[in-house]
Write a protein that holds these residues in place. Structure first.
Motif, PDB file in Angstrom:
ATOM      1  N   PHE A  14      39.083   9.142  41.475  1.00 57.82           N
ATOM      2  CA  PHE A  14      37.669   9.495  41.484  1.00 57.82           C
ATOM      3  C   PHE A  14      37.114   9.757  40.084  1.00 57.82           C
ATOM      4  CE2 PHE A  14      38.870  10.179  45.827  1.00 57.82           C
ATOM      5  CZ  PHE A  14      37.732   9.841  46.534  1.00 57.82           C
ATOM      6  N   LEU A  15      37.856   9.347  39.071  1.00 58.27           N
ATOM      7  CA  LEU A  15      37.472   9.623  37.691  1.00 58.27           C
ATOM      8  C   LEU A  15      36.091   9.069  37.344  1.00 58.27           C
ATOM      9  CD1 LEU A  15      38.440  10.879  35.038  1.00 58.27           C
ATOM     10  CD2 LEU A  15      39.425   8.662  34.453  1.00 58.27           C
ATOM     11  N   HIS A  16      35.787   7.858  37.783  1.00 58.49           N
ATOM     12  CA  HIS A  16      34.516   7.214  37.430  1.00 58.49           C
ATOM     13  C   HIS A  16      33.577   7.075  38.616  1.00 58.49           C
ATOM     14  CE1 HIS A  16      36.074   6.382  33.477  1.00 58.49           C
ATOM     15  NE2 HIS A  16      37.164   5.883  34.021  1.00 58.49           N
ATOM     16  N   VAL A  17      33.704   7.939  39.599  1.00 55.53           N
ATOM     17  CA  VAL A  17      32.845   7.893  40.778  1.00 55.53           C
ATOM     18  C   VAL A  17      31.701   8.887  40.591  1.00 55.53           C
ATOM     19  CG1 VAL A  17      32.722   8.193  43.285  1.00 55.53           C
ATOM     20  CG2 VAL A  17      34.773   7.208  42.249  1.00 55.53           C
ATOM     21  N   ASP A  18      30.476   8.356  40.624  1.00 60.57           N
ATOM     22  CA  ASP A  18      29.300   9.224  40.477  1.00 60.57           C
ATOM     23  C   ASP A  18      29.174  10.155  41.682  1.00 60.57           C
ATOM     24  OD1 ASP A  18      28.622   8.008  38.087  1.00 60.57           O
ATOM     25  OD2 ASP A  18      27.292   6.549  39.025  1.00 60.57           O
ATOM     26  N   VAL A  19      28.493  11.200  41.494  1.00 58.61           N
ATOM     27  CA  VAL A  19      28.129  12.212  42.486  1.00 58.61           C
ATOM     28  C   VAL A  19      29.348  12.997  42.986  1.00 58.61           C
ATOM     29  CG1 VAL A  19      26.913  12.732  44.635  1.00 58.61           C
ATOM     30  CG2 VAL A  19      26.093  10.878  43.180  1.00 58.61           C
ATOM     31  N   ILE A  20      30.283  12.358  43.718  1.00 62.26           N
ATOM     32  CA  ILE A  20      31.390  13.141  44.287  1.00 62.26           C
ATOM     33  C   ILE A  20      32.567  13.295  43.335  1.00 62.26           C
ATOM     34  CG2 ILE A  20      30.772  12.599  46.671  1.00 62.26           C
ATOM     35  CD1 ILE A  20      33.179  10.682  46.719  1.00 62.26           C
ATOM     36  N   GLY A  21      32.645  12.461  42.296  1.00 60.33           N
ATOM     37  CA  GLY A  21      33.748  12.557  41.341  1.00 60.33           C
ATOM     38  C   GLY A  21      33.928  13.948  40.766  1.00 60.33           C
ATOM     39  N   PRO A  22      32.853  14.562  40.253  1.00 57.01           N
ATOM     40  CA  PRO A  22      32.999  15.920  39.718  1.00 57.01           C
ATOM     41  C   PRO A  22      33.458  16.935  40.771  1.00 57.01           C
ATOM     42  CG  PRO A  22      30.971  14.936  38.925  1.00 57.01           C
ATOM     43  CD  PRO A  22      31.538  13.997  39.950  1.00 57.01           C
ATOM     44  N   HIS A  23      33.031  16.748  42.016  1.00 62.44           N
ATOM     45  CA  HIS A  23      33.446  17.672  43.077  1.00 62.44           C
ATOM     46  C   HIS A  23      34.940  17.511  43.384  1.00 62.44           C
ATOM     47  CE1 HIS A  23      29.395  19.066  43.936  1.00 62.44           C
ATOM     48  NE2 HIS A  23      29.013  17.813  43.763  1.00 62.44           N
ATOM     49  N   VAL A  24      35.423  16.286  43.329  1.00 63.89           N
ATOM     50  CA  VAL A  24      36.855  16.049  43.522  1.00 63.89           C
ATOM     51  C   VAL A  24      37.638  16.717  42.398  1.00 63.89           C
ATOM     52  CG1 VAL A  24      38.666  14.289  43.563  1.00 63.89           C
ATOM     53  CG2 VAL A  24      36.538  13.917  44.828  1.00 63.89           C
ATOM     54  N   HIS A  25      37.170  16.580  41.165  1.00 68.44           N
ATOM     55  CA  HIS A  25      37.874  17.182  40.024  1.00 68.44           C
ATOM     56  C   HIS A  25      37.889  18.706  40.094  1.00 68.44           C
ATOM     57  CE1 HIS A  25      38.972  13.720  37.541  1.00 68.44           C
ATOM     58  NE2 HIS A  25      37.994  13.135  38.199  1.00 68.44           N
ATOM     59  N   GLU A  26      36.919  19.282  40.808  1.00 66.75           N
ATOM     60  CA  GLU A  26      36.895  20.731  40.989  1.00 66.75           C
ATOM     61  C   GLU A  26      37.724  21.164  42.201  1.00 66.75           C
ATOM     62  OE1 GLU A  26      32.802  21.976  41.100  1.00 66.75           O
ATOM     63  OE2 GLU A  26      32.382  21.086  39.143  1.00 66.75           O
ATOM     64  N   GLY A  27      38.303  20.177  42.914  1.00 68.89           N
ATOM     65  CA  GLY A  27      39.153  20.501  44.058  1.00 68.89           C
ATOM     66  C   GLY A  27      38.387  20.791  45.332  1.00 68.89           C
ATOM     67  N   HIS A  28      37.172  20.274  45.453  1.00 70.15           N
ATOM     68  CA  HIS A  28      36.343  20.544  46.628  1.00 70.15           C
ATOM     69  C   HIS A  28      36.642  19.558  47.761  1.00 70.15           C
ATOM     70  CE1 HIS A  28      33.140  22.634  43.900  1.00 70.15           C
ATOM     71  NE2 HIS A  28      34.312  23.241  43.890  1.00 70.15           N
ATOM     72  N   TYR A  29      37.866  19.537  48.187  1.00 69.07           N
ATOM     73  CA  TYR A  29      38.285  18.648  49.276  1.00 69.07           C
ATOM     74  C   TYR A  29      39.509  19.243  49.952  1.00 69.07           C
ATOM     75  CZ  TYR A  29      41.899  17.200  45.977  1.00 69.07           C
ATOM     76  OH  TYR A  29      42.950  17.201  45.090  1.00 69.07           O
ATOM     77  N   ASP A  30      39.789  18.742  51.145  1.00 67.84           N
ATOM     78  CA  ASP A  30      40.997  19.113  51.874  1.00 67.84           C
ATOM     79  C   ASP A  30      41.767  17.842  52.178  1.00 67.84           C
ATOM     80  OD1 ASP A  30      40.495  21.911  52.121  1.00 67.84           O
ATOM     81  OD2 ASP A  30      39.077  21.498  53.745  1.00 67.84           O
ATOM     82  N   LEU A  31      43.086  17.941  52.174  1.00 68.82           N
ATOM     83  CA  LEU A  31      43.950  16.854  52.634  1.00 68.82           C
ATOM     84  C   LEU A  31      44.396  17.228  54.043  1.00 68.82           C
ATOM     85  CD1 LEU A  31      46.032  16.175  49.407  1.00 68.82           C
ATOM     86  CD2 LEU A  31      44.028  14.946  50.264  1.00 68.82           C
ATOM     87  N   VAL A  32      44.196  16.299  54.973  1.00 74.87           N
ATOM     88  CA  VAL A  32      44.433  16.584  56.383  1.00 74.87           C
ATOM     89  C   VAL A  32      45.497  15.634  56.909  1.00 74.87           C
ATOM     90  CG1 VAL A  32      43.340  16.740  58.656  1.00 74.87           C
ATOM     91  CG2 VAL A  32      42.035  17.339  56.610  1.00 74.87           C
ATOM     92  N   GLY A  33      46.468  16.205  57.607  1.00 74.62           N
ATOM     93  CA  GLY A  33      47.540  15.413  58.204  1.00 74.62           C
ATOM     94  C   GLY A  33      47.089  14.732  59.488  1.00 74.62           C
ATOM     95  N   PRO A  34      47.956  13.928  60.088  1.00 72.22           N
ATOM     96  CA  PRO A  34      47.597  13.171  61.283  1.00 72.22           C
ATOM     97  C   PRO A  34      47.295  14.054  62.502  1.00 72.22           C
ATOM     98  CG  PRO A  34      49.931  12.923  60.799  1.00 72.22           C
ATOM     99  CD  PRO A  34      49.320  13.652  59.650  1.00 72.22           C
ATOM    100  N   ASP A  35      47.775  15.292  62.477  1.00 72.04           N
ATOM    101  CA  ASP A  35      47.510  16.207  63.591  1.00 72.04           C
ATOM    102  C   ASP A  35      46.234  17.024  63.386  1.00 72.04           C
ATOM    103  OD1 ASP A  35      48.417  17.714  61.501  1.00 72.04           O
ATOM    104  OD2 ASP A  35      49.973  18.775  62.626  1.00 72.04           O
ATOM    105  N   GLY A  36      45.527  16.784  62.259  1.00 74.98           N
ATOM    106  CA  GLY A  36      44.271  17.486  61.989  1.00 74.98           C
ATOM    107  C   GLY A  36      44.435  18.770  61.208  1.00 74.98           C
TER     108      GLY A  36
END
Length: 103
Positions: A14-36
């Motif tokens: 996500f290094l060169h992705v506008d808008v959400i790239g900075p949010h990814v670099h700040e860790g604003h996401y969750d990784l979810v397994g197949p069971d949710g």
């Protein structure tokens, strides 16, 4: 793959992705397994299984700030200073086309 390696891989993606790239670099996401279940970085190595499809869910992003409204134009007929009454003293004169000639 270790949790730190996965985080770096995601940041690179996500290094060169506008808008959400900075949010990814700040860790604003969750990784979810197949069971949710959300896979926390602290338990990544003990929880992740070979062959799992892991999904990345972005956290809600703040609403963009609307641009400021342009200043409203003042009407030439609105009196901004109540003590200034020069607009009231002017009278309208008729144009030659408006004059009615009586015969």
């Amino acid at each position: 793959m270790e949790a730190k390696g996965m985080e770096e891989l995601i940041k690179l993606a996500f290094l060169h992705v506008d808008v959400i790239g900075p949010h990814v670099h700040e860790g604003h996401y969750d990784l979810v397994g197949p069971d949710g279940e959300i896979i926390l970085p602290q338990v990544w190595e003990t929880m992740i299984q070979p062959g799992w499809a892991v999904t990345m869910h972005m956290w809600p992003m703040p609403e963009p700030t609307p641009p400021p409204e342009p200043p409203k134009k003042k009407s030439p007929y609105v009196q901004s200073d109540p003590t200034n009454q020069s607009w009231a003293r002017t009278s309208r004169t008729s144009t030659p086309e408006e004059k009615v000639v009586k015969e």
